[in-house]
Design a protein around this motif. Sequence first.
Motif, PDB file in Angstrom:
ATOM      1  N   THR A 128      16.033 -54.046 -37.897  1.00  0.00           N
ATOM      2  CA  THR A 128      17.091 -54.930 -38.370  1.00  0.00           C
ATOM      3  C   THR A 128      17.842 -55.515 -37.181  1.00  0.00           C
ATOM      4  O   THR A 128      18.289 -54.784 -36.296  1.00  0.00           O
ATOM      5  CB  THR A 128      18.083 -54.155 -39.276  1.00  0.00           C
ATOM      6  OG1 THR A 128      17.360 -53.570 -40.349  1.00  0.00           O
ATOM      7  CG2 THR A 128      19.167 -55.067 -39.812  1.00  0.00           C
ATOM      8  N   LEU A 129      17.980 -56.834 -37.172  1.00  0.00           N
ATOM      9  CA  LEU A 129      18.699 -57.505 -36.091  1.00  0.00           C
ATOM     10  C   LEU A 129      20.182 -57.176 -36.193  1.00  0.00           C
ATOM     11  O   LEU A 129      20.805 -57.360 -37.236  1.00  0.00           O
ATOM     12  CB  LEU A 129      18.496 -59.011 -36.177  1.00  0.00           C
ATOM     13  CG  LEU A 129      19.087 -59.845 -35.054  1.00  0.00           C
ATOM     14  CD1 LEU A 129      18.449 -59.472 -33.722  1.00  0.00           C
ATOM     15  CD2 LEU A 129      18.876 -61.320 -35.322  1.00  0.00           C
ATOM     16  N   ILE A 130      20.770 -56.659 -35.098  1.00  0.00           N
ATOM     17  CA  ILE A 130      22.183 -56.278 -35.119  1.00  0.00           C
ATOM     18  C   ILE A 130      23.017 -57.048 -34.104  1.00  0.00           C
ATOM     19  O   ILE A 130      24.186 -56.803 -33.955  1.00  0.00           O
ATOM     20  CB  ILE A 130      22.359 -54.756 -34.916  1.00  0.00           C
ATOM     21  CG1 ILE A 130      21.707 -54.283 -33.637  1.00  0.00           C
ATOM     22  CG2 ILE A 130      21.847 -54.001 -36.104  1.00  0.00           C
ATOM     23  CD1 ILE A 130      21.961 -52.824 -33.326  1.00  0.00           C
ATOM     24  N   GLY A 131      22.424 -57.989 -33.392  1.00  0.00           N
ATOM     25  CA  GLY A 131      23.195 -58.807 -32.461  1.00  0.00           C
ATOM     26  C   GLY A 131      22.448 -59.051 -31.175  1.00  0.00           C
ATOM     27  O   GLY A 131      21.356 -58.533 -30.958  1.00  0.00           O
ATOM     28  N   ASP A 132      23.056 -59.869 -30.326  1.00  0.00           N
ATOM     29  CA  ASP A 132      22.478 -60.176 -29.022  1.00  0.00           C
ATOM     30  C   ASP A 132      23.229 -59.420 -27.942  1.00  0.00           C
ATOM     31  O   ASP A 132      24.444 -59.546 -27.824  1.00  0.00           O
ATOM     32  CB  ASP A 132      22.582 -61.675 -28.720  1.00  0.00           C
ATOM     33  CG  ASP A 132      21.698 -62.512 -29.608  1.00  0.00           C
ATOM     34  OD1 ASP A 132      20.640 -62.015 -30.029  1.00  0.00           O
ATOM     35  OD2 ASP A 132      22.061 -63.662 -29.880  1.00  0.00           O
ATOM     36  N   TYR A 133      22.516 -58.606 -27.197  1.00  0.00           N
ATOM     37  CA  TYR A 133      23.088 -57.866 -26.084  1.00  0.00           C
ATOM     38  C   TYR A 133      22.127 -58.003 -24.917  1.00  0.00           C
ATOM     39  O   TYR A 133      20.911 -57.961 -25.100  1.00  0.00           O
ATOM     40  CB  TYR A 133      23.266 -56.386 -26.434  1.00  0.00           C
ATOM     41  CG  TYR A 133      24.210 -56.175 -27.587  1.00  0.00           C
ATOM     42  CD1 TYR A 133      25.578 -56.081 -27.369  1.00  0.00           C
ATOM     43  CD2 TYR A 133      23.738 -56.066 -28.883  1.00  0.00           C
ATOM     44  CE1 TYR A 133      26.446 -55.891 -28.433  1.00  0.00           C
ATOM     45  CE2 TYR A 133      24.610 -55.884 -29.946  1.00  0.00           C
ATOM     46  CZ  TYR A 133      25.962 -55.790 -29.712  1.00  0.00           C
ATOM     47  OH  TYR A 133      26.819 -55.607 -30.748  1.00  0.00           O
ATOM     48  N   LEU A 134      22.678 -58.127 -23.726  1.00  0.00           N
ATOM     49  CA  LEU A 134      21.845 -58.287 -22.541  1.00  0.00           C
ATOM     50  C   LEU A 134      22.161 -57.199 -21.523  1.00  0.00           C
ATOM     51  O   LEU A 134      23.305 -57.068 -21.088  1.00  0.00           O
ATOM     52  CB  LEU A 134      22.080 -59.665 -21.902  1.00  0.00           C
ATOM     53  CG  LEU A 134      21.756 -60.867 -22.779  1.00  0.00           C
ATOM     54  CD1 LEU A 134      22.195 -62.147 -22.094  1.00  0.00           C
ATOM     55  CD2 LEU A 134      20.286 -60.911 -23.114  1.00  0.00           C
ATOM     56  N   ALA A 135      21.152 -56.450 -21.168  1.00  0.00           N
ATOM     57  CA  ALA A 135      21.310 -55.462 -20.103  1.00  0.00           C
ATOM     58  C   ALA A 135      21.429 -56.203 -18.779  1.00  0.00           C
ATOM     59  O   ALA A 135      20.924 -57.322 -18.627  1.00  0.00           O
ATOM     60  CB  ALA A 135      20.115 -54.517 -20.082  1.00  0.00           C
ATOM     61  N   ASP A 136      22.086 -55.587 -17.811  1.00  0.00           N
ATOM     62  CA  ASP A 136      22.244 -56.235 -16.510  1.00  0.00           C
ATOM     63  C   ASP A 136      20.913 -56.392 -15.789  1.00  0.00           C
ATOM     64  O   ASP A 136      20.626 -57.450 -15.242  1.00  0.00           O
ATOM     65  CB  ASP A 136      23.227 -55.448 -15.638  1.00  0.00           C
ATOM     66  CG  ASP A 136      24.650 -55.545 -16.172  1.00  0.00           C
ATOM     67  OD1 ASP A 136      25.012 -56.599 -16.714  1.00  0.00           O
ATOM     68  OD2 ASP A 136      25.388 -54.561 -16.038  1.00  0.00           O
ATOM     69  N   LEU A 137      20.093 -55.337 -15.788  1.00  0.00           N
ATOM     70  CA  LEU A 137      18.784 -55.397 -15.121  1.00  0.00           C
ATOM     71  C   LEU A 137      17.737 -54.677 -15.954  1.00  0.00           C
ATOM     72  O   LEU A 137      18.006 -53.633 -16.522  1.00  0.00           O
ATOM     73  CB  LEU A 137      18.843 -54.716 -13.747  1.00  0.00           C
ATOM     74  CG  LEU A 137      19.780 -55.303 -12.707  1.00  0.00           C
ATOM     75  CD1 LEU A 137      19.915 -54.340 -11.539  1.00  0.00           C
ATOM     76  CD2 LEU A 137      19.259 -56.635 -12.225  1.00  0.00           C
ATOM     77  N   LEU A 138      16.542 -55.245 -15.985  1.00  0.00           N
ATOM     78  CA  LEU A 138      15.384 -54.587 -16.583  1.00  0.00           C
ATOM     79  C   LEU A 138      14.311 -54.587 -15.507  1.00  0.00           C
ATOM     80  O   LEU A 138      13.839 -55.640 -15.087  1.00  0.00           O
ATOM     81  CB  LEU A 138      14.905 -55.337 -17.824  1.00  0.00           C
ATOM     82  CG  LEU A 138      13.617 -54.833 -18.459  1.00  0.00           C
ATOM     83  CD1 LEU A 138      13.769 -53.391 -18.921  1.00  0.00           C
ATOM     84  CD2 LEU A 138      13.212 -55.729 -19.617  1.00  0.00           C
ATOM     85  N   LEU A 139      13.954 -53.402 -15.036  1.00  0.00           N
ATOM     86  CA  LEU A 139      13.012 -53.276 -13.924  1.00  0.00           C
ATOM     87  C   LEU A 139      11.634 -52.879 -14.425  1.00  0.00           C
ATOM     88  O   LEU A 139      11.479 -51.832 -15.069  1.00  0.00           O
ATOM     89  CB  LEU A 139      13.520 -52.249 -12.916  1.00  0.00           C
ATOM     90  CG  LEU A 139      14.906 -52.525 -12.342  1.00  0.00           C
ATOM     91  CD1 LEU A 139      15.353 -51.375 -11.462  1.00  0.00           C
ATOM     92  CD2 LEU A 139      14.923 -53.824 -11.575  1.00  0.00           C
ATOM     93  N   GLU A 140      10.653 -53.719 -14.115  1.00  0.00           N
ATOM     94  CA  GLU A 140       9.246 -53.436 -14.424  1.00  0.00           C
ATOM     95  C   GLU A 140       9.016 -53.106 -15.898  1.00  0.00           C
ATOM     96  O   GLU A 140       8.083 -52.381 -16.228  1.00  0.00           O
ATOM     97  CB  GLU A 140       8.720 -52.292 -13.546  1.00  0.00           C
ATOM     98  CG  GLU A 140       8.765 -52.548 -12.063  1.00  0.00           C
ATOM     99  CD  GLU A 140       7.723 -53.550 -11.611  1.00  0.00           C
ATOM    100  OE1 GLU A 140       6.640 -53.593 -12.211  1.00  0.00           O
ATOM    101  OE2 GLU A 140       8.001 -54.291 -10.653  1.00  0.00           O
TER     102      GLU A 140
END
Length: 73
Positions: A7-19
Motif C-alpha cells: 500500500t502506497l503511504i507517501g513519498d520519502y527519500l533517503a539521503d543516500l542509497l549505496l549499491e
Amino acid sequence: MQDEDGTLIGDYLADLLLEDLLIVELKTAKALALEHEAQVLGYLKSARLEHGLLINFGSPTFEITQIRLDGKK
C-alpha cells in the motif's frame, strides 16, 4: 514509500542509497532520537533492504548507528 502489503503511504527519500544495498540517513541534530531510527527502519522496510546507517554531524561528537531490519547489531 510502501508498507509491507504494498500500500502506497507517501513519498520519502533517503539521503543516500549505496549499491542498492545500504541506506544512509544523515542528520544534524544535537542528539539522535528514536524517531530517527524509526525513519531509517521505515526506509528499509519499504525498500526491502536489510542494512542502514544513521549518521549525525550535529552532536558534539560524531555519531553513527548501524541499523538492521532484523534488529541485530
